[in-house]
Design a protein around this motif. Structure first.
Motif, mmCIF file in Angstrom:
data_model
loop_
_atom_site.group_PDB
_atom_site.id
_atom_site.type_symbol
_atom_site.label_atom_id
_atom_site.label_comp_id
_atom_site.label_asym_id
_atom_site.label_seq_id
_atom_site.Cartn_x
_atom_site.Cartn_y
_atom_site.Cartn_z
ATOM 1 N N UNK A 115 -2.653 11.638 -14.693
ATOM 2 C CA UNK A 115 -3.445 11.778 -13.564
ATOM 3 C C UNK A 115 -4.558 10.516 -13.325
ATOM 4 N N UNK A 116 -4.920 9.896 -14.222
ATOM 5 C CA UNK A 116 -5.595 8.665 -14.046
ATOM 6 C C UNK A 116 -4.923 7.670 -13.358
ATOM 7 N N UNK A 117 -3.840 7.601 -13.745
ATOM 8 C CA UNK A 117 -2.990 6.408 -13.173
ATOM 9 C C UNK A 117 -2.510 6.752 -11.666
ATOM 10 N N UNK A 118 -2.508 8.103 -11.556
ATOM 11 C CA UNK A 118 -2.013 8.602 -10.043
ATOM 12 C C UNK A 118 -3.463 8.209 -9.101
ATOM 13 N N UNK A 119 -4.292 8.484 -9.989
ATOM 14 C CA UNK A 119 -5.699 8.455 -8.955
ATOM 15 C C UNK A 119 -5.798 6.745 -8.668
ATOM 16 N N UNK A 120 -5.560 6.125 -9.693
ATOM 17 C CA UNK A 120 -5.912 4.475 -9.235
ATOM 18 C C UNK A 120 -4.776 3.965 -8.460
ATOM 19 N N UNK A 121 -3.495 4.571 -8.591
ATOM 20 C CA UNK A 121 -2.653 3.968 -7.422
ATOM 21 C C UNK A 121 -3.151 4.650 -6.022
ATOM 22 N N UNK A 122 -3.506 5.716 -6.061
ATOM 23 C CA UNK A 122 -3.772 6.416 -4.626
ATOM 24 C C UNK A 122 -5.046 5.553 -4.050
ATOM 25 N N UNK A 123 -6.291 5.369 -4.957
ATOM 26 C CA UNK A 123 -7.092 4.613 -4.447
ATOM 27 C C UNK A 123 -6.730 3.195 -4.083
ATOM 28 N N UNK A 124 -6.115 2.197 -4.860
ATOM 29 C CA UNK A 124 -5.536 1.045 -4.496
ATOM 30 C C UNK A 124 -4.843 1.000 -3.029
ATOM 31 N N UNK A 137 0.788 -1.088 -0.060
ATOM 32 C CA UNK A 137 -0.146 0.099 -0.004
ATOM 33 C C UNK A 137 0.916 1.361 0.112
ATOM 34 N N UNK A 138 1.855 1.194 0.740
ATOM 35 C CA UNK A 138 2.802 2.434 1.051
ATOM 36 C C UNK A 138 3.258 2.671 -0.422
ATOM 37 N N UNK A 139 3.967 1.521 -1.014
ATOM 38 C CA UNK A 139 4.394 1.597 -2.343
ATOM 39 C C UNK A 139 3.559 2.063 -3.584
ATOM 40 N N UNK A 140 2.425 1.762 -3.305
ATOM 41 C CA UNK A 140 1.428 2.131 -4.364
ATOM 42 C C UNK A 140 1.249 3.661 -4.368
ATOM 43 N N UNK A 141 1.084 3.922 -3.185
ATOM 44 C CA UNK A 141 0.994 5.400 -2.963
ATOM 45 C C UNK A 141 2.139 6.235 -3.575
ATOM 46 N N UNK A 142 3.397 5.723 -3.251
ATOM 47 C CA UNK A 142 4.529 6.400 -3.677
ATOM 48 C C UNK A 142 4.594 6.344 -5.367
ATOM 49 N N UNK A 143 4.018 5.378 -5.994
ATOM 50 C CA UNK A 143 3.939 5.182 -7.595
ATOM 51 C C UNK A 143 2.857 6.189 -7.785
ATOM 52 N N UNK A 144 1.945 6.468 -7.057
ATOM 53 C CA UNK A 144 0.856 7.541 -7.552
ATOM 54 C C UNK A 144 1.661 8.958 -7.600
#
Length: 231
Positions: free
Chosen positions: A68-77, A52-59
């Motif tokens: 922006x779409x990819x950022x949002x998806x990473x943050x939501x995941x 989860x922490x790494x997905x947020x970082x990839x966002x």
């Protein structure tokens, strides 16, 4: 087996921290490589919190690149994973990232409601420093879209929180941010008047100050200013 798993957990954390350091120095490609390697390890060993922490970082990486779409998806995941494991701190961090994305996209609806949701999660963790960092990060997002008054407003809200902490480093961030913001406003005014040489000198001053803060959105603002000086 436990020793091997423990070693991989440590390696994943080290890679993630390496990515954070690289991103804070505006080394976006290197940070992405570190984060991707960390994510692979987290998934291999079933470390959902690390994932989860790494997905947020990839966002953050996607936001750096305006995807922006990819950022949002990473943050939501990341947010969903944090909710599933009951990590209120991580969930609040993800909500702050989503709020920053909204500001960058200049979709400022429900900002106060979002802030209240973050505040309630922060209360649950009793993490005062993170609350100050929320305001600092939101200020950076508003600075990036050149909403100077809003940026100054959130900086002003961060200061009294940081003043309560024994660690005084965040107050140095505030001071550098304020000085950088002042020079950024002057640089934009010079660009509007066609004074590109003066604007370039001011943009360098902005970079010098914003490097002390280390927020990637502030680096993006500096890059925009420097690019405008060369047009």
């Amino acid at each position: 087996l436990y020793r091997a798993v423990g070693a991989k957990v440590g390696e994943a954390i080290t890679l993630r921290r390496k990515g954070h350091s690289e991103l804070s120095c505006n080394q976006i490609d290197a940070a992405e490589q570190s984060y991707c390697a960390s994510l692979d390890l987290c998934r291999q060993i079933g470390d959902r919190q690390g994932e989860a922490y790494t997905l947020r970082a990839l966002g953050d990486i996607a936001l750096c690149r305006d995807v922006f779409g990819q950022a949002q998806e990473h943050y939501l995941q990341a947010k969903r994973l944090f909710q599933q494991i009951g990590d209120h701190l991580g969930e609040a961090n993800s909500l702050t990232s989503l709020l920053r994305l909204k500001i960058v996209q200049q979709k400022p609806d429900r900002i106060q409601a979002d802030l209240e949701a973050i505040r309630l999660l922060r209360q649950a963790t009793q993490d005062l420093g993170s609350q100050g960092e929320d305001y600092l990060g939101i200020a950076a997002a508003f600075a990036f879209v050149r909403q100077w008054e809003q940026a100054e407003n959130y900086l002003a809200q961060a200061r009294p929180i940081f003043e309560q902490l024994p660690d005084k480093h965040p107050l140095a961030w505030i001071a550098a941010f304020e000085q950088g913001l002042k020079s950024a406003k002057q640089a934009v005014a010079c660009l509007e008047d066609g004074q590109k040489s003066t604007a370039k000198d001011l943009a360098q001053k902005v970079l010098d100050e914003f490097q002390k803060v280390g927020d990637f959105l502030l680096y993006k603002l500096v890059n925009q200013l420097l690019a405008a000086c060369e047009e």
